[in-house]
Design a protein around this motif. Structure first.
Motif, PDB file in Angstrom:
ATOM      1  N   LEU A 192       0.374  -0.890   0.102  1.00  0.00           N
ATOM      2  CA  LEU A 192       0.141   0.332  -0.234  1.00  0.00           C
ATOM      3  C   LEU A 192       0.926   1.540   0.198  1.00  0.00           C
ATOM      4  N   ARG A 193       1.848   1.089   1.342  1.00  0.00           N
ATOM      5  CA  ARG A 193       3.201   2.487   1.239  1.00  0.00           C
ATOM      6  C   ARG A 193       3.314   2.661  -0.310  1.00  0.00           C
ATOM      7  N   PHE A 194       3.860   1.717  -1.116  1.00  0.00           N
ATOM      8  CA  PHE A 194       4.408   1.809  -2.594  1.00  0.00           C
ATOM      9  C   PHE A 194       4.018   2.074  -3.258  1.00  0.00           C
ATOM     10  N   VAL A 195       2.593   1.829  -3.577  1.00  0.00           N
ATOM     11  CA  VAL A 195       1.841   2.285  -4.157  1.00  0.00           C
ATOM     12  C   VAL A 195       1.456   4.145  -4.337  1.00  0.00           C
ATOM     13  N   ALA A 196       0.863   3.956  -3.541  1.00  0.00           N
ATOM     14  CA  ALA A 196       0.332   5.197  -3.083  1.00  0.00           C
ATOM     15  C   ALA A 196       1.382   6.639  -2.730  1.00  0.00           C
ATOM     16  N   GLU A 197       2.920   6.088  -2.577  1.00  0.00           N
ATOM     17  CA  GLU A 197       3.897   6.696  -3.110  1.00  0.00           C
ATOM     18  C   GLU A 197       3.526   8.199  -3.988  1.00  0.00           C
ATOM     19  N   GLY A 198       3.528   9.668  -3.501  1.00  0.00           N
ATOM     20  CA  GLY A 198       3.739  10.526  -5.128  1.00  0.00           C
ATOM     21  C   GLY A 198       2.352  10.811  -5.436  1.00  0.00           C
ATOM     22  N   GLY A 199       1.351   9.679  -4.564  1.00  0.00           N
ATOM     23  CA  GLY A 199       0.162  10.255  -5.591  1.00  0.00           C
ATOM     24  C   GLY A 199      -1.332  10.282  -4.513  1.00  0.00           C
ATOM     25  N   PHE A 202       9.572  14.463 -11.216  1.00  0.00           N
ATOM     26  CA  PHE A 202       9.259  14.481 -10.210  1.00  0.00           C
ATOM     27  C   PHE A 202       7.813  13.385 -10.389  1.00  0.00           C
ATOM     28  N   LEU A 203       7.976  12.883 -12.010  1.00  0.00           N
ATOM     29  CA  LEU A 203       6.750  11.784 -11.649  1.00  0.00           C
ATOM     30  C   LEU A 203       7.948  10.327 -11.450  1.00  0.00           C
ATOM     31  N   ARG A 204       9.404  10.109 -11.945  1.00  0.00           N
ATOM     32  CA  ARG A 204      10.211   9.134 -12.239  1.00  0.00           C
ATOM     33  C   ARG A 204       9.866   8.987 -10.362  1.00  0.00           C
ATOM     34  N   LYS A 205      10.309  10.600  -9.810  1.00  0.00           N
ATOM     35  CA  LYS A 205      10.810  10.141  -8.388  1.00  0.00           C
ATOM     36  C   LYS A 205       9.994  10.147  -7.725  1.00  0.00           C
TER      37      LYS A 205
END
Length: 388
Positions: free
Chosen positions: A98-105, A323-326
């Motif tokens: 969950l944390r991985f998928v949601a990062e930056g979203g 910023f998307l890739r990061k």
């Protein structure tokens, strides 16, 4: 922005969560679906499957390109999911995904311990509740049989690992006598709003005449009232930024070349501009943009970096997608058509069309290089431009 929704069984958190996500243009995740998937495929490494794009968990669950949401609702899968959800190793695995998928979203995520354990730093936390009898009836209608909701509550509240409880800073909503629509409306009304600054004042005052002057038509829209977003419009005229601002419902921070500061001076600051030195890693500008995204703002970056008046999109700079890739924010490609080769004679005969394409989230481009991402976005924008 992460919006966490927790609650007991039958509180309506999944239905309300999906409705809220749709209303504000966020993606939705039900943590319970991940536990059900783990019950169905116990040997699958969830994180690796997500990184390899075999497993997609937004809105519905897709496994190797097939929507398996209906299969996950089988009673035996639900029973097994309830058992394995009590295992610490399984909970850690699901929470990490969950944390991985949601990062930056921008996500609405529902479950039992989203605001307390998984995302204690969530921008907004809701805890939905309802009277016991109401929740029992809802649950029975959902599963098609009587449910001992009191026993379920006792188990959920007192379990040792991740008990179901409201975070200290959660907004508690009792929806016993509310419709789903009323619950969603209340939740949306409790979300934070941007402060009313000078740019917002100009949008309010000048937006209508600008939309009328250029006969602006939004042919494809996307809610941008909440959360962090990077907009990447094509650049055909000095007027495209004005037209874009006229249709936005929030202030936006435009990234502009530093040379404009000598021309416009303090006006750039008033208009929320971030200046950048082109063709070089401008660490100061990167830091400023990162800070804005952390504050859940909209940042506008022109991937072409300069104006191409003929309507043929120029080369896209890879830095626009840094910023998307990061994994800092989703990108919304914006296509503007109708401002090409603008002159005094054609100024008042314009019909400007604007399309906000579907957002691209960090998880969508995981593993891609910046030039691959820029090529992907350019293809999407060129195709949309040609069809407008």
């Amino acid at each position: 922005m992460i919006i966490a929704i927790d609650g007991l069984a039958g509180s309506g958190k999944t239905t309300a969560g999906k409705g809220l996500a749709k209303a504000i243009g966020f993606r939705f995740i039900s943590s319970g679906q991940l536990y059900r998937f783990k019950a169905l495929e116990p040997d699958v490494d969830l994180l690796e499957a997500v990184k390899e794009h075999k497993l997609k968990i937004e809105w519905d669950i897709e496994w190797e390109g097939k929507d398996i949401s209906a299969e996950l609702q089988r009673e035996e899968i639900g029973s097994r999911a309830s058992e394995i959800a009590l295992l610490r190793d399984v909970r850690d695995e699901v929470n990490n995904v969950l944390r991985f998928v949601a990062e930056g979203g921008n996500y609405v995520i529902e479950g039992r311990d989203i605001g307390t354990v998984v995302f204690p730093e969530a921008g907004v936390k809701f805890f939905l509740t309802a009277e016991e009898g109401v929740r029992a009836r809802r649950r029975a209608e959902q599963v098609g049989e009587e449910v001992n909701i009191a026993e379920r509550d006792e188990r959920d509240k007192k379990r040792e690992i991740a008990p179901a409880k409201a975070a200290e800073d959660a907004i508690i909503i009792d929806n016993s006598y509310q419709s789903v629509e009323e619950t969603i409306k209340e939740m949306e009304g409790r979300l934070p709003k941007d402060e009313f600054d000078f740019q917002r004042f100009l949008q309010y005052v000048l937006g209508p005449p600008v939309r009328g002057l250029f006969r602006i038509e939004v042919v494809k829209s996307h809610p941008l009232k909440h959360g962090r977003w990077i907009l990447t419009p094509n650049h055909t005229s000095a007027w495209d930024g004005v037209c874009l601002a006229a249709v936005l419902q929030r202030s936006a921070y435009y990234v502009a070349k530093v040379e404009l500061r000598r021309i416009l001076g303090p006006l750039l600051s008033i208009l929320n501009a971030v200046t950048i030195v082109r063709d070089t890693p401008d660490l100061k500008a990167i830091k400023a943009i990162r800070a804005l995204l952390t504050k859940e703002k909209i940042v506008v970056i022109y991937p072409e970096s300069k104006i191409f008046t003929d309507g043929i999109m120029g080369p896209f700079k890879e830095g626009a997608f840094y910023f998307l890739r990061k994994r800092m924010a989703p990108v919304v490609p914006v296509v503007i058509k109708g401002l090409e080769r603008i002159t005094v004679n054609t100024f008042f005969t314009r019909h400007v069309r604007i399309a906000f394409l579907d957002p691209i989230y960090p998880i969508d481009v995981f593993g891609l290089r910046e030039n691959d991402i820029s090529d992907k976005v350019k293809r999407l924008m060129v195709n949309a431009y040609e069809s407008m």
